[in-house]
Scaffold this motif. Structure first.
Motif, mmCIF file in Angstrom:
data_model
loop_
_atom_site.group_PDB
_atom_site.id
_atom_site.type_symbol
_atom_site.label_atom_id
_atom_site.label_comp_id
_atom_site.label_asym_id
_atom_site.label_seq_id
_atom_site.Cartn_x
_atom_site.Cartn_y
_atom_site.Cartn_z
ATOM 1 N N VAL A 20 0.853 -1.172 0.000
ATOM 2 C CA VAL A 20 0.000 0.000 0.000
ATOM 3 C C VAL A 20 0.894 1.229 0.000
ATOM 4 O O VAL A 20 1.976 1.229 0.578
ATOM 5 N N SER A 21 0.428 2.277 -0.624
ATOM 6 C CA SER A 21 1.197 3.517 -0.721
ATOM 7 C C SER A 21 1.406 4.142 0.652
ATOM 8 O O SER A 21 0.635 3.919 1.588
ATOM 9 N N ASP A 22 2.441 4.947 0.780
ATOM 10 C CA ASP A 22 2.644 5.703 2.006
ATOM 11 C C ASP A 22 1.859 7.009 1.974
ATOM 12 O O ASP A 22 1.835 7.748 2.944
ATOM 13 N N LYS A 23 1.169 7.286 0.873
ATOM 14 C CA LYS A 23 0.342 8.486 0.725
ATOM 15 C C LYS A 23 -1.077 8.186 1.209
ATOM 16 O O LYS A 23 -1.593 7.094 1.025
ATOM 17 N N SER A 24 -1.731 9.191 1.783
ATOM 18 C CA SER A 24 -3.068 9.040 2.333
ATOM 19 C C SER A 24 -4.116 9.519 1.338
ATOM 20 O O SER A 24 -3.971 10.575 0.727
ATOM 21 N N VAL A 78 -13.980 9.189 -2.136
ATOM 22 C CA VAL A 78 -15.030 8.173 -2.187
ATOM 23 C C VAL A 78 -14.495 6.824 -2.656
ATOM 24 O O VAL A 78 -14.737 5.792 -2.021
ATOM 25 N N ASN A 79 -13.756 6.821 -3.751
ATOM 26 C CA ASN A 79 -13.316 5.565 -4.370
ATOM 27 C C ASN A 79 -11.880 5.181 -4.062
ATOM 28 O O ASN A 79 -11.450 4.095 -4.419
ATOM 29 N N GLY A 80 -11.117 6.067 -3.450
ATOM 30 C CA GLY A 80 -9.696 5.818 -3.274
ATOM 31 C C GLY A 80 -8.962 6.159 -4.564
ATOM 32 O O GLY A 80 -9.526 6.747 -5.478
ATOM 33 N N GLY A 81 -7.734 5.818 -4.627
ATOM 34 C CA GLY A 81 -6.919 6.114 -5.793
ATOM 35 C C GLY A 81 -5.603 5.380 -5.692
ATOM 36 O O GLY A 81 -5.414 4.536 -4.816
ATOM 37 N N THR A 82 -4.691 5.723 -6.572
ATOM 38 C CA THR A 82 -3.378 5.086 -6.563
ATOM 39 C C THR A 82 -2.300 6.158 -6.590
ATOM 40 O O THR A 82 -2.551 7.296 -6.981
ATOM 41 N N ASP A 83 -1.099 5.757 -6.174
ATOM 42 C CA ASP A 83 0.037 6.663 -6.295
ATOM 43 C C ASP A 83 0.688 6.444 -7.655
ATOM 44 O O ASP A 83 0.178 5.691 -8.484
ATOM 45 N N ALA A 84 1.785 7.112 -7.903
ATOM 46 C CA ALA A 84 2.447 7.036 -9.204
ATOM 47 C C ALA A 84 2.969 5.635 -9.521
ATOM 48 O O ALA A 84 3.157 5.294 -10.685
ATOM 49 N N GLN A 85 3.195 4.805 -8.500
ATOM 50 C CA GLN A 85 3.671 3.436 -8.714
ATOM 51 C C GLN A 85 2.529 2.442 -8.864
ATOM 52 O O GLN A 85 2.756 1.246 -8.991
ATOM 53 N N GLY A 86 1.277 2.926 -8.817
ATOM 54 C CA GLY A 86 0.132 2.048 -8.971
ATOM 55 C C GLY A 86 -0.348 1.397 -7.693
ATOM 56 O O GLY A 86 -1.254 0.566 -7.705
ATOM 57 N N ARG A 87 0.235 1.764 -6.565
ATOM 58 C CA ARG A 87 -0.174 1.201 -5.277
ATOM 59 C C ARG A 87 -1.400 1.945 -4.756
ATOM 60 O O ARG A 87 -1.474 3.163 -4.884
ATOM 61 N N PRO A 88 -2.352 1.246 -4.140
ATOM 62 C CA PRO A 88 -3.533 1.936 -3.603
ATOM 63 C C PRO A 88 -3.148 2.860 -2.445
ATOM 64 O O PRO A 88 -2.272 2.544 -1.644
ATOM 65 N N LEU A 89 -3.831 4.019 -2.386
ATOM 66 C CA LEU A 89 -3.594 4.955 -1.299
ATOM 67 C C LEU A 89 -4.125 4.380 0.009
ATOM 68 O O LEU A 89 -5.141 3.701 0.017
ATOM 69 N N ARG A 90 -3.433 4.670 1.105
ATOM 70 C CA ARG A 90 -3.873 4.142 2.399
ATOM 71 C C ARG A 90 -5.037 4.983 2.917
ATOM 72 O O ARG A 90 -5.208 6.128 2.541
ATOM 73 N N ASP A 91 -5.828 4.382 3.796
ATOM 74 C CA ASP A 91 -6.985 5.080 4.372
ATOM 75 C C ASP A 91 -6.619 6.089 5.413
ATOM 76 O O ASP A 91 -5.693 6.111 6.067
#
Length: 91
Positions: A20-24, A78-91
């Motif tokens: 999971v991404s380190d981005k929120s 609402v849906n979440g997203g991904t970072d530049a590496q394609g990892r899902p953003l953390r909650d």
């Protein structure tokens, strides 16, 4: 045919980002809503090309393009997203 064992630091397979991404997603969404004119939410997640495009569209349309950032921020929340590496953003 068996699969090779898991090796830390290497992706588990093609097209599957690891972890999971380190981005929120909350930070990305709020930045998109409040600073969508500047593409701040996309800069935060590492999508530089999209962020620059949001900024250019907002400038060229005298601010009307900031609706793109507002809608983008809401969708990320609402849906979440991904970072530049394609990892899902953390909650």
């Amino acid at each position: 045919m068996s699969t090779p064992p898991y090796q830390p630091g290497y992706p588990q397979g093609p097209g599957y980002p690891q972890g999971v991404s380190d981005k929120s997603k909350v930070v990305a969404g709020i930045l998109g809503i409040l600073l969508g004119f500047f593409g701040a939410g996309r800069f935060y997640t590492g999508h530089i090309k999209i962020a620059v495009l949001q900024l250019v569209v907002s400038v060229c349309t005298a601010g009307l393009g900031s609706l793109w950032g507002l809608i983008d921020g809401i969708l990320i929340l609402v849906n979440g997203g991904t970072d530049a590496q394609g990892r899902p953003l953390r909650d």
